[in-house]
Design a protein around this motif. Structure first.
Motif, PDB file in Angstrom:
ATOM      1  N   MET A   1      12.390 -20.446  28.825  1.00  0.00           N
ATOM      2  CA  MET A   1      11.572 -21.557  28.327  1.00  0.00           C
ATOM      3  C   MET A   1      11.117 -22.460  29.473  1.00  0.00           C
ATOM      4  N   CYS A   2      11.988 -22.712  30.418  1.00  0.00           N
ATOM      5  CA  CYS A   2      11.587 -23.544  31.563  1.00  0.00           C
ATOM      6  C   CYS A   2      10.403 -22.898  32.271  1.00  0.00           C
ATOM      7  N   THR A   3      10.506 -21.584  32.505  1.00  0.00           N
ATOM      8  CA  THR A   3       9.411 -20.880  33.178  1.00  0.00           C
ATOM      9  C   THR A   3       8.141 -20.949  32.343  1.00  0.00           C
ATOM     10  N   THR A   4       8.289 -20.678  31.044  1.00  0.00           N
ATOM     11  CA  THR A   4       7.122 -20.700  30.165  1.00  0.00           C
ATOM     12  C   THR A   4       6.405 -22.037  30.264  1.00  0.00           C
ATOM     13  N   ILE A   5       7.186 -23.111  30.145  1.00  0.00           N
ATOM     14  CA  ILE A   5       6.559 -24.432  30.086  1.00  0.00           C
ATOM     15  C   ILE A   5       5.965 -24.805  31.443  1.00  0.00           C
ATOM     16  N   LEU A   6       6.626 -24.404  32.514  1.00  0.00           N
ATOM     17  CA  LEU A   6       6.091 -24.770  33.822  1.00  0.00           C
ATOM     18  C   LEU A   6       4.873 -23.924  34.202  1.00  0.00           C
ATOM     19  N   LYS A   7       4.864 -22.654  33.776  1.00  0.00           N
ATOM     20  CA  LYS A   7       3.866 -21.732  34.312  1.00  0.00           C
ATOM     21  C   LYS A   7       2.731 -21.388  33.367  1.00  0.00           C
ATOM     22  N   MET A   8       2.901 -21.584  32.074  1.00  0.00           N
ATOM     23  CA  MET A   8       1.939 -20.968  31.164  1.00  0.00           C
ATOM     24  C   MET A   8       1.123 -21.952  30.342  1.00  0.00           C
ATOM     25  N   ARG A   9       1.051 -23.191  30.800  1.00  0.00           N
ATOM     26  CA  ARG A   9       0.275 -24.177  30.044  1.00  0.00           C
ATOM     27  C   ARG A   9      -1.219 -23.878  30.154  1.00  0.00           C
TER      28      ARG A   9
ATOM     29  N   PRO B   1      -2.191 -15.340  14.395  1.00  0.00           N
ATOM     30  CA  PRO B   1      -2.337 -13.949  14.855  1.00  0.00           C
ATOM     31  C   PRO B   1      -1.399 -13.660  16.021  1.00  0.00           C
ATOM     32  N   GLU B   2      -1.160 -12.399  16.215  1.00  0.00           N
ATOM     33  CA  GLU B   2      -0.210 -11.955  17.244  1.00  0.00           C
ATOM     34  C   GLU B   2      -0.468 -12.610  18.606  1.00  0.00           C
ATOM     35  N   TYR B   3      -1.747 -12.761  18.944  1.00  0.00           N
ATOM     36  CA  TYR B   3      -2.093 -13.280  20.276  1.00  0.00           C
ATOM     37  C   TYR B   3      -2.255 -14.801  20.298  1.00  0.00           C
ATOM     38  N   ASN B   4      -1.890 -15.481  19.217  1.00  0.00           N
ATOM     39  CA  ASN B   4      -1.938 -16.944  19.098  1.00  0.00           C
ATOM     40  C   ASN B   4      -3.350 -17.511  19.111  1.00  0.00           C
ATOM     41  N   PHE B   5      -4.013 -17.500  20.267  1.00  0.00           N
ATOM     42  CA  PHE B   5      -5.363 -18.044  20.352  1.00  0.00           C
ATOM     43  C   PHE B   5      -6.292 -16.958  20.873  1.00  0.00           C
ATOM     44  N   ALA B   6      -7.422 -16.763  20.176  1.00  0.00           N
ATOM     45  CA  ALA B   6      -8.368 -15.742  20.634  1.00  0.00           C
ATOM     46  C   ALA B   6      -8.957 -16.154  21.978  1.00  0.00           C
ATOM     47  N   ARG B   7      -9.271 -17.428  22.114  1.00  0.00           N
ATOM     48  CA  ARG B   7      -9.749 -17.934  23.401  1.00  0.00           C
ATOM     49  C   ARG B   7      -8.816 -19.045  23.855  1.00  0.00           C
TER      50      ARG B   7
ATOM     51  N   ASP C   1       2.491 -15.964  24.711  1.00  0.00           N
ATOM     52  CA  ASP C   1       3.891 -15.671  24.376  1.00  0.00           C
ATOM     53  C   ASP C   1       4.731 -16.463  25.374  1.00  0.00           C
ATOM     54  N   VAL C   2       6.050 -16.219  25.371  1.00  0.00           N
ATOM     55  CA  VAL C   2       6.872 -16.867  26.392  1.00  0.00           C
ATOM     56  C   VAL C   2       6.734 -16.079  27.694  1.00  0.00           C
ATOM     57  N   ALA C   3       7.329 -16.612  28.779  1.00  0.00           N
ATOM     58  CA  ALA C   3       7.141 -15.986  30.081  1.00  0.00           C
ATOM     59  C   ALA C   3       7.729 -14.579  30.130  1.00  0.00           C
TER      60      ALA C   3
ATOM     61  N   GLU D   1       8.615  -3.854  13.005  1.00  0.00           N
ATOM     62  CA  GLU D   1       8.162  -5.238  12.929  1.00  0.00           C
ATOM     63  C   GLU D   1       9.206  -6.246  13.376  1.00  0.00           C
ATOM     64  N   TRP D   2      10.476  -5.906  13.253  1.00  0.00           N
ATOM     65  CA  TRP D   2      11.491  -6.916  13.526  1.00  0.00           C
ATOM     66  C   TRP D   2      12.477  -6.514  14.616  1.00  0.00           C
ATOM     67  N   LEU D   3      13.157  -5.377  14.457  1.00  0.00           N
ATOM     68  CA  LEU D   3      14.247  -5.064  15.393  1.00  0.00           C
ATOM     69  C   LEU D   3      13.738  -4.866  16.817  1.00  0.00           C
ATOM     70  N   THR D   4      12.523  -4.387  16.965  1.00  0.00           N
ATOM     71  CA  THR D   4      12.024  -4.120  18.317  1.00  0.00           C
ATOM     72  C   THR D   4      10.992  -5.140  18.767  1.00  0.00           C
ATOM     73  N   THR D   5      10.774  -6.176  17.957  1.00  0.00           N
ATOM     74  CA  THR D   5       9.673  -7.082  18.273  1.00  0.00           C
ATOM     75  C   THR D   5       9.958  -7.909  19.530  1.00  0.00           C
ATOM     76  N   VAL D   6       8.904  -8.262  20.259  1.00  0.00           N
ATOM     77  CA  VAL D   6       9.058  -9.194  21.373  1.00  0.00           C
ATOM     78  C   VAL D   6       8.150 -10.405  21.131  1.00  0.00           C
ATOM     79  N   ASP D   7       7.602 -10.506  19.909  1.00  0.00           N
ATOM     80  CA  ASP D   7       6.701 -11.603  19.568  1.00  0.00           C
ATOM     81  C   ASP D   7       7.521 -12.881  19.350  1.00  0.00           C
ATOM     82  N   HIS D   8       7.171 -13.940  20.080  1.00  0.00           N
ATOM     83  CA  HIS D   8       7.974 -15.174  19.991  1.00  0.00           C
ATOM     84  C   HIS D   8       8.046 -15.723  18.576  1.00  0.00           C
ATOM     85  N   LYS D   9       6.985 -15.497  17.773  1.00  0.00           N
ATOM     86  CA  LYS D   9       6.983 -16.052  16.414  1.00  0.00           C
ATOM     87  C   LYS D   9       7.983 -15.325  15.532  1.00  0.00           C
ATOM     88  N   LYS D  10       8.032 -14.002  15.683  1.00  0.00           N
ATOM     89  CA  LYS D  10       8.980 -13.246  14.858  1.00  0.00           C
ATOM     90  C   LYS D  10      10.409 -13.504  15.302  1.00  0.00           C
ATOM     91  N   ILE D  11      10.589 -13.617  16.606  1.00  0.00           N
ATOM     92  CA  ILE D  11      11.936 -13.941  17.090  1.00  0.00           C
ATOM     93  C   ILE D  11      12.341 -15.300  16.564  1.00  0.00           C
TER      94      ILE D  11
END
Ligand code: HEM
Ligand SMILES: [Cu+2]
Ligand SMILES: [Cu+2]
Lengths: 648, 306
Positions: free
Chosen positions: A204-212, A543-549, A131-133, A46-56
C-alpha cells in the motif's frame, strides 16, 4: 508419544462436539453445493486466483464479518458468565480460552481485515490507479491472513485454544504454565497473518507513493488515502517487532530456548515490551483508517469540504510518531520507577492533543454544512461524543499514579472498548453502508440500518459504561466469576443486557443485506450519495480496470469540482490497458502455510519441513516465471463502457 | 482551595449516587497513597467531564442548526478554509489541559513511589509479599513470621512491600490502601503503602495468572500497633515454624485457606533481590547472609518493641 497427549480434544463437552459436527456438516454442505451448482470453475477463476484489488477487498470484508460473529459469540458467552455472581455457565479454563480468542479474533482477524478491506476497495480508486502496486503479492497477503485465521479458529476443536490472554504475557504463556498447544496456535496463526499484513503495508505504501493519477500531489490526496498511507507506514515499522517477538516465543515453546522464561536468564518483561512496541501502534493502525472513513463520510453528508485538511494530515503524522513512544503505559505498574513513568505519562497524554484537533475539525466540517442524517452519517455523529469519552478516559489512564488503580481493571476494558467500538467498529459499519452500493450495485435499506445503529449505540452504552464503575469498585479484568459480596452483580447484569442488544444489532446487519438484496433498486447510478472524491467517478459496478481513461486531478475533491465547477476529469482517447494475470500460486501458498503452521503447532517436523520447502519452491518458481500480464483492447473497453452506461 | 474541594466532593457525590450510594473501593481511600490517587481520579473526572460536555454542546448546536431539513432548499454550504484563531484555541486549550494534568501526574508519581506523606520519619515495616499459583505468602522478616493469604498490618506506620512471584506475573493490589504493582519471579518490586484507619480491606492479585486467578485474593486487617504486637506474640505461642519442604508443598498450584507460621521462607528461599542477572554463587551467599543479618537485627528491634 507426547504428541498424542497434546492432540487430545479439549473440554470434552457437548458444545465442543456439537461444533465439531457442525463444522464437518457445513464443510460437506459447501463442497456438495459447489459441485451440484457446478461452481468450482467460477470459484477458482473469479475468486481463488484473483489478483483484482476489488475482489480481494470483498474477500477481506466477508472474512471480517464472519470473524465479527465468531468473536461476538465469545463476547456474549463471557457477558453471560459474568451476568450474575457465582455463575456456573463456564468453568475457569473455558472462560480463559474465550477471552483470549475473543481478543485475538477481534483485533487480528476482524478489525485488521476490515481495514484491509477498505484499503483494497477504495485506495486504488481514490488515487485513480488500475490496481495496487503488486497485485499478486496482494493476493498472497490475503491468503496468508486467511490461512492464519483458519488455523486460529480450528484451535478450539483440535488441541485447545490459547488461554494466556491476547497479550500472552510470559511466563504464563510458556510451557510451564500453559501446557496445551493453545499458545502454539497463538504464535503461529498470528505470525502467518502478520507476515501478510506486513506485505500489505509495503504494497500500500508503494501504491500510494507511486501510482497516483497525474496532478494528485500528496496534499491533494483524499483523506481516507492519507489515513491509509500513514497506517501502512506504521505497519511497516511495527509488524517486524511482532514477527521477531513471535519467533522468539515460538522457539521458547518448541525448542526450549529461554528468551522469556524466568529461568536461565530469560526476561518476562522483554515480551511485554516487544508486545506493546507493536501493540500500541497497532491500535493506531486500526483507528487512523477509521478516522479517514469518518472524514469522507462527514464531509459528504455535510455537503462541505473537510475543514482543516492540512491539520488533519499533520495530526495523523504526529499521532503516528507518538504512537511509538508510549508503549510503556501498558505496564506502568512493572516497577520502572517514577521518572520512566513520568516520561511515558506525558508522551501518552500528548497524543490527546492531535486527536482533539481532529474532533474539532469534524465538528467544524459540519458547521455551516447541510447535514443529512443517513446511516453512515448517524454512525459518524454517534462516534464524536462516544469517542470523546473514550479519549478522555484514556487521558485519565495516562496519569500513571492513578493508573495504579485502573490498571488491569474493568475501567481499562471500558476505555478501550469505548475507543475501539465507536472508533473502529462504527467506522467500519459506516464505511460498509457508504461503499456498499459502489461494490454491490444496490443500497442497503436505510430503515433497517437505523434500527441497527440504535441497537448498537444503546447496547454499547449499557454494555460498557457500567464497567467504568465496577472497575473503580475493584473488579479486575479477566475474572471468570465473583462472589455475591462484591456487589458487582447488578451492573454486570446491565452489561449483559447491553451486550445482548448489540448481538441483536449485528444480526440485523445480516438481515439488512438479505432484505436489500431482495428488494433494493438496482438502478442507482454511479454516485448515489452525491459524494465528493474520486472513487465515485467511475461506474457501478466498477469495471476490472477501474477507469477507462486516467483521471486528471486538480484538488482533493476533484470529482466534486467536476460536478460543480466544470473541471474536466477525463481527457483524451481510450487506450489499451495493461492488467496482471490471475494466479493460483498465492492460494496454494496459503494452503502450504496452513499445513506447515499446523505441523509446527503440533511439533510434526516432517510435514513442517516439507511445507517450508514447498514455500521456497513457490517463491523460486515465481522468479523464473515469465508472466507479463495481458492487455485489454480498446474495443473491449469501449464495449464495457457502453454496457455500463456511457463512457467516463 | 475551597472551590476545589467543593468540586471534588460534589464529583464524588455524583459518582457515589451513580454507583448506588455505596462508595466505590478506589474512591474510598483509607491511606495516604490511595487518597492521593483518588484525588487525582476525581480531579481528572471533573476536567474530563467539562471537555465532554463542551464537545457535546457544540455537536448538538451544529446538528440542530445545520440539519438539512432546517435549511432552505437552495442553501449551498460555502467552501471554508481554516481560521488561524479557531485553530490556536483548538490546539492551545488541549495543550494547557494536558500540561496541567502532566504536572499533577508527575508530582503524584514521585509521591506514590516514596514513603507515604506524613510518615517520612518513621522506620517502615518491611513485608515480603510473594505469589504462587494461586496464593499469597507474606513474610515479616522483622518479626520472623509468615502468613498465607492474609495480612495483618499496623495502622499509622509506613509499610514497604517487597513483591515477587513464584510463577506468572501477578499484581499486588489493595484498592483502599493504594494502587497495584507487579510481582515477577526474576526481580523484587517495592510498593509503599500505609493505613490511616483500622479495618478490614480486600486485597487481590489483579493480573491474570491462570485458572485460579479469580479466587486469588487475600484479606487485609489494619490494627493499632499494640494489637499488632499482641498478634505477633500470639503467633509465637500458637504457630509452627515453616520448613523448607513444607514451603515447597505450599507452592504447588491450588488454593489454600489462611495459614500462619513462625520463621520465614526467606531464610531458605530468598527473594530475587538481584534483579535479572543470573545470580552467581557468591552473590547468592551474600544475599543470604544479608537477609539473615537483617532478620537478626530486626528480631532485636522487634523484641525491644515488646
Ligand atoms: C486519546 C487517546 C488514547 C489514550 C490517551 C490511551 C491511553 C491508554 C492507556 C494509558 C492504556 C493502558 C491502561 C492500562 O493498562 O492500565 C490503554 C490501553 C488500551 N488502549 Fe488506549 N488510549 C487512547 C486511544 C486508544 C485507541 C484509539 C484504541 C484502539 C483503537 C485504544 C486501545 C487500547 C487497548 C486495546 C488497550 C488495552 C490493552 C490491554 O489489553 O491491556 N486506545 N490506552
Ligand atoms: Cu497503548
Ligand atoms: Cu521483572
Amino acid at each position: 508419544m507426547e504428541f498424542f497427549e497434546r492432540f487430545a480434544i479439549p473440554h470434552p463437552s457437548p458444545a465442543i462436539y456439537a461444533s465439531m459436527v457442525a463444522i464437518v456438516l457445513v464443510s460437506i454442505g459447501i463442497v456438495a453445493g459447489l459441485t451440484y451448482f457446478k461452481k468450482w470453475g467460477y470459484l477458482w477463476r473469479e475468486w481463488l486466483t484473483t489478483v483484482d484489488h476489488k475482489k480481494i477487498g470483498i474477500m477481506y470484508l466477508v472474512s471480517a464479518l464472519l470473524m465479527l460473529f465468531r468473536g461476538g459469540a465469545d463476547a456474549i458467552m463471557m457477558r453471560a458468565q459474568l451476568s450474575a455472581p457465582d455463575m456456573k455457565l463456564l468453568d475457569a479454563q473455558h472462560y480463559n480460552e474465550i477471552f483470549t480468542t475473543h481478543g485475538v479474533v477481534m483485533i487480528i482477524f476482524m478489525a485488521m481485515p476490515f481495514i484491509f478491506a477498505f484499503m483494497n476497495l477504495i485506495v486504488p480508486l481514490q488515487i485513480g490507479a488500475r490496481d495496487v502496486a503488486f497485485p499478486r503479492l496482494n493476493a498472497l497477503s490475503f491468503w496468508l491472513f486467511f490461512a492464519g485465521a483458519m488455523l486460529f479458529n480450528i484451535s478450539f476443536v483440535i488441541g485447545g485454544s490459547p488461554d494466556a490472554g491476547w497479550t500472552s504475557y510470559f511466563p504464563l504463556a510458556g510451557n510451564d504454565f500453559s501446557e496445551s498447544v493453545g499458545t502454539n496456535y497463538y504464535m503461529l496463526a498470528i505470525q502467518i497473518s502478520g507476515i501478510g499484513s506486513l506485505m500489505t503495508g509495503i504494497n500500500m505504501c508503494t501504491t500510494i507513493l507511486k501510482m497516483r493519477a497525474p496532478g494528485m500531489t500528496l496534499m491533494k490526496m483524499p483523506m481516507f488515502t492519507w489515513s491509509a498511507f500513514i497506517a501502512n507506514v506504521i505497519i511497516v515499522f511495527a509488524f517486524p517487532v511482532l514477527t521477531v517477538a513471535l519467533i522468539m516465543g515460538t522457539t521458547d515453546r518448541l525448542f526450549a530456548t529461554n528468551f522469556f522464561t524466568t529461568s536461565n536468564g530469560g526476561m518476562d518483561m522483554l515480551w511485554a515490551n516487544f508486545f506493546w512496541i507493536w501493540g500500541h501502534p497497532e491500535v493506531y493502525i486500526l483507528i487512523l483508517p477509521a478516522f479517514g472513513l469518518y472524514s469522507e463520510i462527514i464531509s459528504t453528508f455535510s455537503r462541505r469540504n473537510l475543514y482543516g485538511y492540512s491539520s488533519m494530515v499533520w495530526s495523523m503524522v504526529l499521532i503516528s510518531l507518538l504512537s511509538f513512544l508510549v508503549w510503556t503505559h501498558h505496564f506502568f505498574t512493572m516497577g520502572q520507577g517514577a521518572l520512566t513513568n513520568s516520561i511515558f505519562s506525558i508522551t501518552t497524554m500528548a497524543i490527546a492533543v492531535p486527536t482533539g484537533v481532529k474532533i474539532f475539525n469534524w465538528l467544524f466540517t459540519m458547521w455551516k454544512g447541510k447535514i443529512r442524517f443517513t446511516v453512515p452519517m448517524l454512525y459518524s455523529i454517534g462516534f464524536i461524543p462516544l469517542f470523546t469519552i473514550g479519549g478522555v478516559t484514556g487521558v485519565m489512564l495516562a496519569m500513571s499514579a492513578a493508573d495504579y488503580q485502573y490498571h488491569n481493571t474493568m475501567f481499562l476494558v471500558a476505555h478501550f472498548h469505548n475507543t475501539i467500538i465507536p472508533g473502529v467498529v462504527f467506522a467500519m459499519l459506516a464505511g460498509l453502508t457508504f461503499y456498499w452500493p459502489k461494490f454491490f450495485g444496490f443500497m442497503l435499506n436505510e430503515k433497517i440500518g437505523k434500527v441497527t445503529f440504535w441497537l448498537l449505540t444503546v447496547g454499547f452504552v449499557l454494555a460498557f459504561f457500567p464497567m467504568y464503575i465496577t472497575g473503580l469498585d475493584g473488579q479486575a479484568r479477566r475474572m471468570y466469576t465473583y462472589s455475591e459480596a462484591t456487589g458487582f452483580g447488578a451492573l454486570n447484569m446491565l452489561s449483559f443486557v447491553g451486550a445482548a442488544l448489540m448481538a441483536i444489532g449485528f444480526v440485523t446487519i445480516v438481515y439488512n443485506v438479505y432484505y436489500s438484496f431482495k428488494n433494493s433498486s438496482r438502478d442507482i447510478g454511479s454516485d448515489p450519495w452525491d459524494a465528493r472524491s474520486l472513487e465515485w467517478a467511475t461506474h457501478t459496478p466498477v469495471p476490472e480496470y477501474n477507469f477507462a481513461r486516467t483521471p486528471q486531478i486538480s484538488s482533493s475533491e476533484t470529482f466534486w469540482d467536476s460536478k460543480k465547477n466544470g473541471h474536466v476529469l477525463f481527457k483524451g482517447e481510450i487506450e489499451e490497458i495493461h492488467m496482471p494475470n490471475n494466479s493460483g500460486v498465492p492460494f496454494v501458498m496459503g494452503i502450504i502455510f496452513f499445513i506447515a503452521g499446523f505441523s509446527f503447532i503440533f511439533a510434526l517436523w516432517v510435514p513442517a519441513v516439507i511445507g517450508l520447502i514447498g514455500i521456497f519452491i513457490c517463491m523460486a518458481m515465481r522468479s523464473f516465471e515469465k508472466d507479463h500480464g495481458r492487455h485489454i483492447s480498446v474495443k473491449e473497453i469501449k464495449e464495457t463502457e457502453e454496457k455500463l452506461g456511457g463512457a467516463k | 482551595m475551597i472551590k476545589k474541594w467543593t468540586l471534588l466532593t460534589s464529583m464524588m457525590a455524583l459518582v457515589f449516587v451513580l454507583a448506588g450510594c455505596e462508595p466505590l473501593l478506589v474512591l474510598d481511600p483509607k491511606g495516604p497513597q490511595a487518597e492521593r490517587q483518588a484525588n487525582d481520579i476525581i480531579l481528572s473526572i471533573g476536567i474530563m467531564s467539562i471537555i465532554v460536555v463542551v464537545v457535546m454542546a457544540i455537536l448538538v448546536f451544529i446538528l440542530f442548526k445545520y440539519r438539512a431539513s432546517n435549511l432552505p432548499d437552495d442553501y449551498e454550504p460555502p467552501h471554508i478554509h481554516g481560521n488561524k484563531w479557531v485553530e490556536i484555541v483548538c490546539v492551545g486549550v488541549p495543550i494547557l489541559i494536558v500540561a496541567y494534568l502532566s504536572f499533577v501526574s508527575v508530582k503524584s508519581n514521585y509521591i506514590v513511589e516514596s514513603t507515604p506523606e506524613g510518615y517520612e520519619n518513621q522506620e517502615p515495616l518491611v513485608i515480603y509479599a510473594s505469589s504462587s499459583d494461586w496464593k499469597w505468602h507474606f513474610s515479616y522478616p522483622e518479626e520472623g513470621i509468615e502468613t498465607v493469604n492474609y495480612l495483618y498490618i499496623p495502622t499509622d506506620r509506613p509499610i514497604e512491600f517487597k513483591l515477587y512471584s513464584y510463577g506468572p506475573i501477578t499484581s499486588f493490589w489493595i484498592p483502599q490502601l493504594g494502587g497495584q504493582k507487579y510481582a515477577m519471579s526474576d526481580m523484587v518490586t517495592t510498593l509503599h503503602l500505609a493505613a490511616d484507619e483500622a479495618g478490614e480491606y480486600m486485597g487481590r492479585n489483579a493480573n491474570f495468572s491462570g485458572k485460579g486467578f479469580a479466587e486469588n485474593t487475600f484479606n487485609v486487617t489494619a490494627m493499632p500497633q499494640a494489637d499488632f504486637n499482641d498478634w505477633i506474640e500470639e503467633v509465637y505461642q500458637t504457630a509452627e515454624p515453616i520448613t523448607e519442604s513444607q514451603f515447597e508443598e505450599l507452592l504447588e498450584p491450588g488454593h489454600l485457606g489462611q495459614m500462619t507460621f513462625t520463621g520465614t521462607h526467606l531464610e531458605f528461599s530468598p527473594a530475587p533481590e538481584h534483579a535479572h542477572n543470573e545470580v552467581s554463587d557468591e552473590d547468592n551467599n551474600e544475599s543470604h547472609e544479608h537477609s539473615n543479618h537483617e532478620n537478626h537485627t530486626e528480631d532485636e528491634t522487634d523484641h525491644s518493641g515488646h
